[in-house]
Design a protein around this motif. Structure first.
Motif, PDB file in Angstrom:
ATOM      1  N   TRP A 183       0.871  -1.180   0.000  1.00  0.00           N
ATOM      2  CA  TRP A 183       0.000   0.000   0.000  1.00  0.00           C
ATOM      3  C   TRP A 183       0.904   1.225   0.000  1.00  0.00           C
ATOM      4  O   TRP A 183       1.786   1.363   0.841  1.00  0.00           O
TER       5      TRP A 183
ATOM      6  N   SER B  14      -7.733   4.255 -13.594  1.00  0.00           N
ATOM      7  CA  SER B  14      -7.471   2.874 -14.003  1.00  0.00           C
ATOM      8  C   SER B  14      -6.084   2.694 -14.599  1.00  0.00           C
ATOM      9  O   SER B  14      -5.572   1.562 -14.656  1.00  0.00           O
TER      10      SER B  14
ATOM     11  N   ALA C 239      -4.380   1.649 -11.393  1.00  0.00           N
ATOM     12  CA  ALA C 239      -4.929   0.404 -10.848  1.00  0.00           C
ATOM     13  C   ALA C 239      -4.516  -0.789 -11.694  1.00  0.00           C
ATOM     14  O   ALA C 239      -4.357  -1.904 -11.183  1.00  0.00           O
TER      15      ALA C 239
ATOM     16  N   ILE D  35      -3.452  -7.825  -8.241  1.00  0.00           N
ATOM     17  CA  ILE D  35      -4.648  -6.992  -8.169  1.00  0.00           C
ATOM     18  C   ILE D  35      -4.228  -5.574  -7.804  1.00  0.00           C
ATOM     19  O   ILE D  35      -3.346  -5.374  -6.963  1.00  0.00           O
ATOM     20  N   GLY D  36      -4.864  -4.584  -8.426  1.00  0.00           N
ATOM     21  CA  GLY D  36      -4.598  -3.188  -8.097  1.00  0.00           C
ATOM     22  C   GLY D  36      -5.864  -2.478  -7.648  1.00  0.00           C
ATOM     23  O   GLY D  36      -6.937  -2.691  -8.225  1.00  0.00           O
ATOM     24  N   ILE D  37      -5.754  -1.656  -6.625  1.00  0.00           N
ATOM     25  CA  ILE D  37      -6.876  -0.850  -6.130  1.00  0.00           C
ATOM     26  C   ILE D  37      -6.354   0.569  -5.947  1.00  0.00           C
ATOM     27  O   ILE D  37      -5.312   0.770  -5.301  1.00  0.00           O
ATOM     28  N   TYR D  38      -7.067   1.552  -6.494  1.00  0.00           N
ATOM     29  CA  TYR D  38      -6.578   2.939  -6.492  1.00  0.00           C
ATOM     30  C   TYR D  38      -7.699   3.896  -6.120  1.00  0.00           C
ATOM     31  O   TYR D  38      -8.850   3.710  -6.523  1.00  0.00           O
TER      32      TYR D  38
ATOM     33  N   LEU E 207     -12.508   5.906  -7.782  1.00  0.00           N
ATOM     34  CA  LEU E 207     -12.071   4.601  -7.305  1.00  0.00           C
ATOM     35  C   LEU E 207     -11.884   3.694  -8.513  1.00  0.00           C
ATOM     36  O   LEU E 207     -12.716   3.677  -9.429  1.00  0.00           O
TER      37      LEU E 207
ATOM     38  N   ALA F  72     -10.247  -0.361  -9.718  1.00  0.00           N
ATOM     39  CA  ALA F  72      -9.701  -1.665  -9.323  1.00  0.00           C
ATOM     40  C   ALA F  72      -9.464  -2.491 -10.575  1.00  0.00           C
ATOM     41  O   ALA F  72     -10.207  -2.375 -11.559  1.00  0.00           O
TER      42      ALA F  72
ATOM     43  N   ILE G  12      -8.444  -6.582 -11.634  1.00  0.00           N
ATOM     44  CA  ILE G  12      -8.281  -7.949 -11.145  1.00  0.00           C
ATOM     45  C   ILE G  12      -7.873  -8.838 -12.308  1.00  0.00           C
ATOM     46  O   ILE G  12      -8.596  -8.935 -13.310  1.00  0.00           O
TER      47      ILE G  12
ATOM     48  N   ASP H 292     -13.451   1.660 -13.141  1.00  0.00           N
ATOM     49  CA  ASP H 292     -12.918   2.995 -12.905  1.00  0.00           C
ATOM     50  C   ASP H 292     -14.095   3.952 -12.949  1.00  0.00           C
ATOM     51  O   ASP H 292     -14.742   4.099 -13.986  1.00  0.00           O
TER      52      ASP H 292
ATOM     53  N   CYS I 283      -3.044   0.235  -3.841  1.00  0.00           N
ATOM     54  CA  CYS I 283      -2.792  -1.021  -3.140  1.00  0.00           C
ATOM     55  C   CYS I 283      -2.566  -2.113  -4.183  1.00  0.00           C
ATOM     56  O   CYS I 283      -3.305  -2.201  -5.171  1.00  0.00           O
TER      57      CYS I 283
END
Length: 350
Positions: free
Chosen positions: A110, A123, A126, A135-138, A162, A164, A166, A177, A271
């Protein structure tokens, strides 16, 4: 009307302009690549469209041309990146690379940013862990407050996006996104550039009546997606991307378009998660393919041709624009030609 240009041509133009404005050549090339990554995936309001805004901030002193971006706090799985008020793209890419490295070592990474600026499409970042099977999370604090808290009228929240991404097995990655408002300000500005009206439900005036003229957007209030749920989501993302990192949030946030000479102190987080920490990555990827296939195979409502999964449209746009180029509307082309003349950089298609 619009004309299409290869991604490399857009990158050449952006990098040339930014170099003329005083950015080091390497930084200019990196920013150009990340800006055009938004255009390649169809997020046109966050790519080359933003170049005039960035130039105004650079010229007014609101952006540091030669930042010293650094990790200022760090643990095994967490890092805080200080962007030194440079171009936001540079700070967020540094954060993404750091999160990926940490996830490869501990299963999760993170990284937050502070003292940054607008960084383009969520995106883009992410999706960076996808290249590593992760996996990306932004999340990010947007570039200015255009939304009130639910039931209020004071502009205290931004669009706070936000995203993500996967990884799948043999199929298309699942990539979402979205802004936490019904529409982003960037999208409203592209509608205005095309001379179109906004649909009802994007913005309201302060008396609650619908606002459809994009020229009046500065007078209006953006509406959250999902009513009070969108407000809550925007607040939480802002706390994680801004407050947690020591970046601006709430009343501290400036309008990065109007306040060109002030540091924005924009914050973001990314993340990265390594599926290998949860089990066999190949088996997890196959399970993602299966679930996505179930969604696409769903019986459709009348008038609906097919069910899509987040990321399907992105994949189609990537393929189309790789083959046929990125469309640049005539109005934007005229603005970019003006920039070319100002900076003595060869215009697009020259």
């Amino acid at each position: 009307m619009s004309e299409r240009f290869a991604a490399g041509e857009l990158e050449r133009f952006i990098a040339g302009v930014l170099t003329r404005e005083g950015l080091p050549a390497g930084d200019a090339a990196d920013v150009a690549r990340l800006m055009v990554a938004a255009d390649r995936t169809g997020f046109d309001a966050h790519g080359i469209f933003r170049l005039p805004d960035y130039l105004k901030r650079i010229r007014a002193g609101g952006i540091n041309r030669t930042p010293k971006i650094a990790i200022v706090r760090e643990t095994a799985s967490v890092a805080l990146v200080d962007g030194d008020n440079g171009m936001g793209h540079l700070a967020v890419e540094r954060a993404a690379r750091t999160a990926i490295r940490k996830a490869s070592e501990t299963g999760i990474g993170w990284a937050g940013t502070r003292n940054g600026n607008h960084a383009g499409a969520a995106s883009v970042y992410a999706a960076m862990p996808l290249a590593h099977g992760m996996i990306g999370i932004y999340g990010a604090v947007g570039g200015g407050n255009q939304m009130p808290p639910w039931g209020g009228t004071d502009l205290l929240l931004s669009t706070n996006p936000l995203a993500a991404a996967i990884p799948a097995g043999n199929g298309t990655p699942v990539v979402m996104d979205f802004a936490t408002t019904v529409a982003s300000m960037g999208r409203i500005r592209t509608v205005a550039q095309r001379g179109e009206a906004m649909p009802e439900g994007w913005m309201v005036a302060r008396d609650g009546t619908p606002l459809t003229d994009p020229a009046r957007a500065p007078e209006g209030l953006l509406l959250p997606m999902g009513g009070y749920k969108g407000y809550a989501l925007a607040l939480v993302i802002g706390l994680l991307a801004g407050t947690l990192n020591g970046a601006a949030m709430g009343g501290d946030l400036i309008d990065y378009i109007a306040d060109n000479d002030r540091a924005a102190n924009t914050g973001q987080f990314i993340c990265a998660l390594d599926p290998a920490a949860f089990g066999d990555p190949a088996a997890i990827g196959s399970a993602v393919d299966r679930v996505a296939g179930e969604m696409r195979g769903s019986a459709t409502m009348p008038g609906v041709d097919s069910v899509l999964v987040p990321g399907d449209g992105r994949a189609a746009r990537l393929a189309d624009r790789a083959a046929n180029g990125i469309p640049i509307p005539d109005a934007l082309r005229a603005t970019l030609d003006g920039i070319a003349e100002e900076t003595e950089v060869a215009p697009l298609g020259s």
